[in-house]
Enzyme design. Structure first.
Site, PDB file in Angstrom:
ATOM      1  N   HIS A   1      -0.163  -4.668  19.574  1.00  0.00           N
ATOM      2  CA  HIS A   1       0.190  -4.257  18.218  1.00  0.00           C
ATOM      3  C   HIS A   1       0.768  -2.842  18.285  1.00  0.00           C
ATOM      4  O   HIS A   1       0.241  -1.978  18.977  1.00  0.00           O
ATOM      5  CB  HIS A   1      -1.052  -4.288  17.325  1.00  0.00           C
ATOM      6  CG  HIS A   1      -0.753  -4.121  15.866  1.00  0.00           C
ATOM      7  ND1 HIS A   1      -0.457  -2.898  15.307  1.00  0.00           N
ATOM      8  CD2 HIS A   1      -0.717  -5.021  14.841  1.00  0.00           C
ATOM      9  CE1 HIS A   1      -0.256  -3.057  14.013  1.00  0.00           C
ATOM     10  NE2 HIS A   1      -0.398  -4.336  13.710  1.00  0.00           N
TER      11      HIS A   1
ATOM     12  N   CYS B   1       0.862  -1.183   0.000  1.00  0.00           N
ATOM     13  CA  CYS B   1       0.000   0.000   0.000  1.00  0.00           C
ATOM     14  C   CYS B   1       0.896   1.229   0.000  1.00  0.00           C
ATOM     15  O   CYS B   1       2.125   1.129   0.121  1.00  0.00           O
ATOM     16  CB  CYS B   1      -0.898   0.000   1.238  1.00  0.00           C
ATOM     17  SG  CYS B   1       0.026   0.102   2.793  1.00  0.00           S
TER      18      CYS B   1
ATOM     19  N   HIS C   1       5.486  -4.949   8.770  1.00  0.00           N
ATOM     20  CA  HIS C   1       5.441  -6.326   9.252  1.00  0.00           C
ATOM     21  C   HIS C   1       5.625  -7.316   8.103  1.00  0.00           C
ATOM     22  O   HIS C   1       4.679  -7.955   7.645  1.00  0.00           O
ATOM     23  CB  HIS C   1       4.126  -6.579   9.984  1.00  0.00           C
ATOM     24  CG  HIS C   1       4.076  -5.945  11.336  1.00  0.00           C
ATOM     25  ND1 HIS C   1       2.894  -5.686  12.008  1.00  0.00           N
ATOM     26  CD2 HIS C   1       5.072  -5.521  12.157  1.00  0.00           C
ATOM     27  CE1 HIS C   1       3.175  -5.134  13.177  1.00  0.00           C
ATOM     28  NE2 HIS C   1       4.483  -5.012  13.282  1.00  0.00           N
TER      29      HIS C   1
ATOM     30  N   GLU D   1       0.699  -0.336  16.358  1.00  0.00           N
ATOM     31  CA  GLU D   1      -0.197   0.756  16.006  1.00  0.00           C
ATOM     32  C   GLU D   1      -1.132   1.099  17.165  1.00  0.00           C
ATOM     33  O   GLU D   1      -1.381   2.287  17.451  1.00  0.00           O
ATOM     34  CB  GLU D   1      -1.021   0.397  14.757  1.00  0.00           C
ATOM     35  CG  GLU D   1      -1.898   1.547  14.298  1.00  0.00           C
ATOM     36  CD  GLU D   1      -2.816   1.183  13.152  1.00  0.00           C
ATOM     37  OE1 GLU D   1      -3.915   1.766  13.089  1.00  0.00           O
ATOM     38  OE2 GLU D   1      -2.447   0.314  12.328  1.00  0.00           O
TER      39      GLU D   1
END
Length: 327
Positions: free
Chosen positions: A130, A18, A47, A132
């Site tokens: 995680h 992306c 990742h 984020e």
């Protein structure tokens, strides 16, 4: 045995990198090019094992925390973002930072700050641990509660049920997130939505493509690493959408012969942090197994691009000026 002439691969599109991942990987490559090795990177830049290994070979050093970086050195923050506490730690060590946080994650961070200032309780839909989620929650730790699943939504306790807003990790399953929101709204009817959809466009697009091809597939192979949330979700989406079986792999060499018993149609996709070379390797493996016919299943076309981190752009500009003076 299946007729080899009828064997085919349905190749999902969009798939792979992306815009945020592309930007982050290029940021590390440019930092190495401009400043030479070593360049330190906090956590995995994205990742994906192959990407991390490749950048390590070029001189990137991956660390878990900023206190592992020598004082005064240069460090890149990963695409997943960091909390204010991490930035403060980097400043305390006089580190030169390059912020490769995906702009879509930065948007969620800003929303968290704004809602916290309004004294709202933030229900952050995501997975504890995680990077984020750690970064977003770190923007407003006193106001944030992480909701890991639809089931957890049934037990969340908030200070003021009429002053609640939800945000989400950008790489989740769209369907599961909406189910979590539905359950939260059952309990908190005045639950406020974020100003825009937090789930990344790329995550959504890859899930939509898999949903379209999965009902026709005996097997869906997802290329992506085990710690890639959006890759793991693609396996779940494929199975829920009707694929007979689905497996996640990092590399083509992990494909198992027994997966192909009675298989005529294979679906293939890759997570948002996966370079296309790994997909090509899988296609080559499948071709050797008789799956030489490849049909693309396209559900969207992506043309979004993000500018490189401002620190990299400034360094590139300075380097160009230096060359101009020498000329």
């Amino acid at each position: 045995m299946p007729d080899s002439l009828s064997k085919r691969v349905l190749l999902a599109a969009p798939r792979g990198y992306c815009a945020g991942v592309d930007r982050a990987v290029i940021a590390v490559e440019k930092a190495l090019e401009l400043h030479g090795a070593p360049i330190y990177v906090r956590k995995e830049i994205v990742h994906n094992k192959y990407v991390v290994e490749t950048l390590s070979e070029r001189g990137a050093i991956f660390v878990n925390e900023t206190d592992e970086v020598p004082e005064g050195a240069r460090v890149v923050f990963s695409a997943h973002g960091v909390s204010p506490a991490v930035r403060a730690s980097a400043d305390a060590r006089s580190l030169t930072t390059i912020d490769a946080t995906c702009p879509l994650v930065t948007k969620v961070h800003k929303e968290a700050v704004r809602f916290a200032k309004a004294e709202q309780t933030i229900l952050l839909i995501g997975h504890d641990g995680h990077e984020e989620v750690e970064g977003t929650a770190g923007e407003a730790p006193e106001h944030t509660i992480v909701v890991n699943s639809p089931e957890e939504a049934d037990h969340v306790v908030v200070r003021d049920p009429d002053n609640v807003v939800w945000l989400s990790q950008t790489t989740l399953s769209v369907d599961e997130t909406m189910e979590t929101v539905r359950r939260l709204r059952d309990r908190f009817p005045n639950l406020q939505d974020p100003p825009s959809d937090d789930i990344c466009y790329a995550t959504q697009n890859r899930q939509v493509a898999v949903k379209k091809l999965a009902p026709e597939c005996d097997l869906v192979i997802v290329v992506g690493s085990a710690n890639s949330s959006n890759s793991v979700r693609l396996v779940e989406v494929a199975l829920q959408a009707g694929a007979r079986t689905s497996y996640r792999i990092d590399r083509a060499r992990e494909i198992q012969d027994e997966w192909f018993e009675g298989v005529q149609t294979v679906g293939l996709t890759s997570g948002a942090s996966v370079p296309e070379i790994l997909v090509k390797d899988v296609l080559a493996d499948l071709a050797e197994r008789g799956f030489a016919t490849v049909e693309e299943v396209r559900t969207a076309t992506e043309d979004l691009m993000f500018s490189l981190p401002r620190e990299i752009r400034a360094d590139m500009k300075a380097k160009e000026a230096e060359r101009a003076l020498r000329a």
